[in-house]
Structures are given as structure tokens and as C-alpha cells.
Design a protein around this motif. Structure first.
Motif, PDB file in Angstrom:
ATOM      1  N   VAL A 101      -5.766  -0.968  -4.434  1.00  0.00           N
ATOM      2  CA  VAL A 101      -5.174  -1.523  -3.218  1.00  0.00           C
ATOM      3  C   VAL A 101      -3.738  -1.972  -3.481  1.00  0.00           C
ATOM      4  CG1 VAL A 101      -5.391  -3.255  -1.405  1.00  0.00           C
ATOM      5  CG2 VAL A 101      -7.453  -2.318  -2.486  1.00  0.00           C
ATOM      6  N   GLY A 103      -0.576  -3.968  -1.921  1.00  0.00           N
ATOM      7  CA  GLY A 103      -0.335  -4.962  -0.896  1.00  0.00           C
ATOM      8  C   GLY A 103       1.124  -5.315  -0.751  1.00  0.00           C
ATOM      9  N   GLY A 127      -3.380  -2.514   1.547  1.00  0.00           N
ATOM     10  CA  GLY A 127      -3.952  -3.827   1.793  1.00  0.00           C
ATOM     11  C   GLY A 127      -2.990  -4.646   2.637  1.00  0.00           C
ATOM     12  N   VAL A 164      -7.427  -1.897   3.975  1.00  0.00           N
ATOM     13  CA  VAL A 164      -8.123  -3.183   4.048  1.00  0.00           C
ATOM     14  C   VAL A 164      -7.250  -4.103   4.891  1.00  0.00           C
ATOM     15  CG1 VAL A 164      -8.909  -5.226   2.809  1.00  0.00           C
ATOM     16  CG2 VAL A 164      -9.273  -2.967   1.816  1.00  0.00           C
TER      17      VAL A 164
END
Length: 244
Positions: A101, A103, A127, A164
Motif C-alpha cells: 500500500v 499512501g 491507500g 484502501v
């Protein structure tokens, strides 16, 4: 839909933060690898792991622990927190991580994010953590000044196929989820999203099941640790809603 029990690692321990606040920490297990094994024994097939130390410092701090989790279980593991170099992604891929992920780097280093998606494709997941519609970065300590839906559109254009989306105001609070927020993000993304933040009981998973076309997976943490949701019932509810 599938359930992703969450393990957030801080100081080598499995913890949960309230609303992403590092000053509001609850320790649930001194050994994250043992906690992962427990989740696997309870029927989980996926695990969501966040290196909170890495998210705060900007560099991985708990790779060795993540490697222990991977060596100890057969879980598919999704990892985020402090992943800001191709070398880090390569190490995680070599260790057997199923999904990485990205971010903060989506905002702070878009050139890296673009290079990463070109090289690693479906291994990667965007993310996006938001509060009041604004993206938060650096372990949720800073507002990025970017609208969440704007960033969702951008990562879709880059080629990300997994996302996500975390509602920070609800994360770790067991206040219940807002299905409409995930529907909006899925529409902006063009793919189902992984819902994170606020799951309080199996009823929340059932509510997400009502919009299952927009939901790839559901992350749950504090509700599991505190007994409001069992892994077994969460896994079953995800499977049932997906088949309906």
C-alpha cells in the motif's frame, strides 16, 4: 468481499490508534506475529498490516516483524506504512507480501508512485486516508490540502486497481461505517474499494454487503480485538454478502 483483520505495529507491538492519534494508543498484543497466527487459526485469509513507526518516520521500521508474520502464516498480507522506495517494495515482494500500500508518497512523491505502478502493477494498492473529505498524510498527522475524490481519480488514471479508503474520523472508534462514502469512492475509482474505518459489528459488514458491487474487502481492527466482532463471523458475513 473478504475480511482483512488489521495489525498496526508500533514499537514492535500490535496496537490500535483512536482517530489516527499516536497519543491514543491501545496495545493488544506484544507479538504481532502471534496475533497474525491467531487470525489465521480463526479463518482469516487476508491480513492488513500497517507499520505505524514507518508511517511516522517515512521509512520502514518493522520489516523484520512483517517478514516474521509472512514466515509464520500462509495469510495473504497487505502492507502499508513508510513505503517510499522501489527497494522497499522489492524487499516486501521478495518476502511474499501479496499487496503493498502506497499512501503519503501518492501526494508527496508522485513521480515515485508512477514509477512504482509501472514496475509492480497489481502488487500495489493506493491507500487514501481522509478526514472531512481532505487527504491526510504522514501517519495522519498532516492534511495534504488535496480533496480525497480528486486523488482517487488521479490514482485510477495512473493504473492502480486496488484502493484502501480510510475514514479517519471513524477509525478505531467503533462508531459504525458510512456505506455511501465507499460507494462514492468506488465510483470515482472505477473499481471496488477496500473499506476501512469504524467497523463496530457484523452489522456493518452486512450494510457494506448491501453495496457489495462497490466493496472489495473490509478492514476491521478494534472491534475484533475487543470482542464486538469475531473473525469467524466477519469472514462468514463477507462470504455470504458476496454470494447474495
Amino acid at each position: 468481499m473478504y475480511l482483512l483483520p488489521a495489525i498496526d505495529i508500533l514499537g514492535g507491538k500490535a496496537v490500535r490508534l483512536a482517530k489516527g492519534d499516536y497519543a491514543q494508543v491501545t496495545v493488544y498484543n506484544d507479538d504481532p506475529a502471534q496475533q497474525a497466527q491467531t487470525f489465521a487459526d480463526q479463518g482469516a485469509t487476508w491480513l492488513h498490516v500497517v507499520d505505524l513507526d514507518g508511517a511516522r518516520s517515512g521509512k520502514p521500521e518493522n520489516l523484520a516483524m512483517i517478514e516474521r508474520i509472512l514466515a509464520r502464516t500462509s495469510l495473504k498480507v497487505e502492507v502499508g506504512g513508510g513505503i517510499r522506495s522501489l527497494d522497499t517494495i522489492a524487499r516486501l515482494a521478495d518476502a511474499g507480501v501479496s499487496r503493498v500500500v502506497l499512501g503519503t508518497s501518492l501526494v508527496a512523491d508522485p513521480a515515485f508512485a508512477e514509477a512504482a505502478i509501472m514496475q509492480y502493477g497489481e502488487l500495489l494498492c493506493a491507500g487514501i486516508d481522509a478526514k472531512g473529505g481532505e487527504v491526510a498524510v504522514a501517519g495522519w498527522r498532516e492534511g495534504a490540502g488535496v480533496a480525497a475524490e480528486e486523488l482517487v481519480h488521479h490514482v485510477a488514471e495512473l493504473g492502480f486497481q486496488h484502493l484502501v479508503y480510510t475514514d479517519i474520523a471513524r477509525d478505531g472508534m467503533q462508531t459504525g461505517i458510512d456505506p455511501a462514502a465507499y460507494v462514492r469512492m468506488a465510483e470515482a475509482f472505477g473499481h471496488p474499494v477496500i473499506a476501512s474505518g469504524g467497523v463496530a459489528s457484523v452489522r456493518d459488514i452486512e450494510r457494506l454487503g448491501e453495496v457489495a458491487a462497490s466493496i472489495e474487502g473490509v478492514i476491521a481492527g478494534r472491534a475484533i480485538y475487543e470482542g464486538a466482532l469475531s473473525v469467524e463471523e466477519g469472514v462468514a458475513a463477507c462470504r455470504l454478502e458476496w454470494l447474495c
